[in-house]
Scaffold this motif. Structure first.
Motif, PDB file in Angstrom:
ATOM      1  N   UNK A  85     -14.012  30.701   5.169  1.00 10.01           N
ATOM      2  CA  UNK A  85     -14.288  29.569   6.052  1.00 10.01           C
ATOM      3  C   UNK A  85     -15.642  28.993   5.686  1.00 10.01           C
ATOM      4  N   UNK A  86     -15.706  27.676   5.568  1.00 11.06           N
ATOM      5  CA  UNK A  86     -16.955  26.982   5.281  1.00 11.06           C
ATOM      6  C   UNK A  86     -17.435  26.274   6.544  1.00 11.06           C
ATOM      7  N   UNK A  87     -18.699  26.348   6.808  1.00 10.46           N
ATOM      8  CA  UNK A  87     -19.253  25.618   7.945  1.00 10.46           C
ATOM      9  C   UNK A  87     -19.380  24.150   7.560  1.00 10.46           C
ATOM     10  N   UNK A  88     -19.249  23.282   8.524  1.00 11.22           N
ATOM     11  CA  UNK A  88     -19.436  21.850   8.275  1.00 11.22           C
ATOM     12  C   UNK A  88     -20.921  21.551   8.307  1.00 11.22           C
ATOM     13  N   UNK A  89     -21.284  20.363   7.882  1.00  8.34           N
ATOM     14  CA  UNK A  89     -22.696  19.981   7.805  1.00  8.34           C
ATOM     15  C   UNK A  89     -23.370  20.036   9.171  1.00  8.34           C
ATOM     16  N   UNK A 132     -15.818  24.764  11.858  1.00 14.43           N
ATOM     17  CA  UNK A 132     -15.632  25.283  10.503  1.00 14.43           C
ATOM     18  C   UNK A 132     -14.308  24.799   9.913  1.00 14.43           C
ATOM     19  N   UNK A 133     -14.268  24.708   8.582  1.00 14.51           N
ATOM     20  CA  UNK A 133     -13.037  24.335   7.890  1.00 14.51           C
ATOM     21  C   UNK A 133     -12.687  25.428   6.888  1.00 14.51           C
ATOM     22  N   UNK A 134     -11.423  25.508   6.566  1.00 17.05           N
ATOM     23  CA  UNK A 134     -10.975  26.529   5.602  1.00 17.05           C
ATOM     24  C   UNK A 134     -11.507  26.184   4.222  1.00 17.05           C
ATOM     25  N   UNK A 135     -12.173  27.138   3.582  1.00 21.69           N
ATOM     26  CA  UNK A 135     -12.691  26.930   2.238  1.00 21.69           C
ATOM     27  C   UNK A 135     -11.644  27.259   1.198  1.00 21.69           C
ATOM     28  N   UNK A 176      -5.810  29.759  -3.164  1.00 21.82           N
ATOM     29  CA  UNK A 176      -5.857  28.378  -3.631  1.00 21.82           C
ATOM     30  C   UNK A 176      -6.845  27.610  -2.774  1.00 21.82           C
ATOM     31  N   UNK A 177      -7.305  26.503  -3.282  1.00 17.99           N
ATOM     32  CA  UNK A 177      -8.162  25.602  -2.518  1.00 17.99           C
ATOM     33  C   UNK A 177      -7.516  24.231  -2.502  1.00 17.99           C
ATOM     34  N   UNK A 178      -7.805  23.480  -1.486  1.00 19.06           N
ATOM     35  CA  UNK A 178      -7.250  22.132  -1.385  1.00 19.06           C
ATOM     36  C   UNK A 178      -5.921  22.123  -0.660  1.00 19.06           C
ATOM     37  N   UNK A 179      -5.205  21.056  -0.872  1.00 12.91           N
ATOM     38  CA  UNK A 179      -3.938  20.809  -0.191  1.00 12.91           C
ATOM     39  C   UNK A 179      -2.811  21.647  -0.810  1.00 12.91           C
TER      40      UNK A 179
END
Length: 166
Positions: free
Chosen positions: A91-95, A100-103, A135-138
């Protein structure tokens, strides 16, 4: 060395059928590979067909076994796809640290396989196999590539369990 050659000459009928790829199919000549139905909660339209064909191709390309549809096959492989899951692995934190969003995520496919060797019952098994790839992205742009890669890993494990006694 002479003793070893002597043993080979004394016991010529004690051989173990091993192909060049390391698979042991014994006296098997035919196998029936049933359609692996997708029983997972998340359904992908062609997942069952892709997996079933990948398993048949693995057997076809690595053994001399004939794949048949008749009931009296020397061995039978059947089962189902029991899970198809996409889950976050980081999980990546937003600015602004609001949400948080999935990394990175991972796709996991789980298959239950029942193998029946009609010529040697000690080789039979009923086992679950599971593989995952990150995987990353869509997912939509990568899904078919990920499925093919996971199918390759799953069929390798299933093949080894059935024919290489691993």
């Amino acid at each position: 060395m002479i003793a070893f050659i002597g043993l080979i000459l004394i016991f010529p009928s004690c051989t173990y059928k091993l192909s060049l790829n390391g698979s042991s199919i014994g006296n098997l000549k035919t196998i029936r590979v049933d359609f692996f139905e997708n029983n997972a909660a998340l359904v992908v339209n062609n997942l069952s067909t892709q997996f079933t064909e990948a398993l048949k191709n693995r057997i076809r390309n690595t053994t001399r076994l004939g794949i048949v549809t008749r009931e009296d096959a020397d061995a039978v492989m059947s089962g189902s796809i029991t899970d198809y899951n996409i889950s976050p692995v980081s999980i990546n934190a937003t600015a602004n640290n609001v949400a948080p969003i999935a990394g990175a995520s991972q796709l996991t496919i789980t298959v239950n396989v029942k193998y029946i060797d009609n010529l040697d019952k000690k080789n039979n098994f009923d086992q679950t196999f599971s593989k995952a790839l990150p995987f990353t992205g869509d997912i939509n742009t990568q899904e078919q590539t990920l499925i093919a890669a996971i199918d390759k890993q799953l069929t390798e494990d299933i093949f080894n369990k059935a024919f290489a006694n691993w």
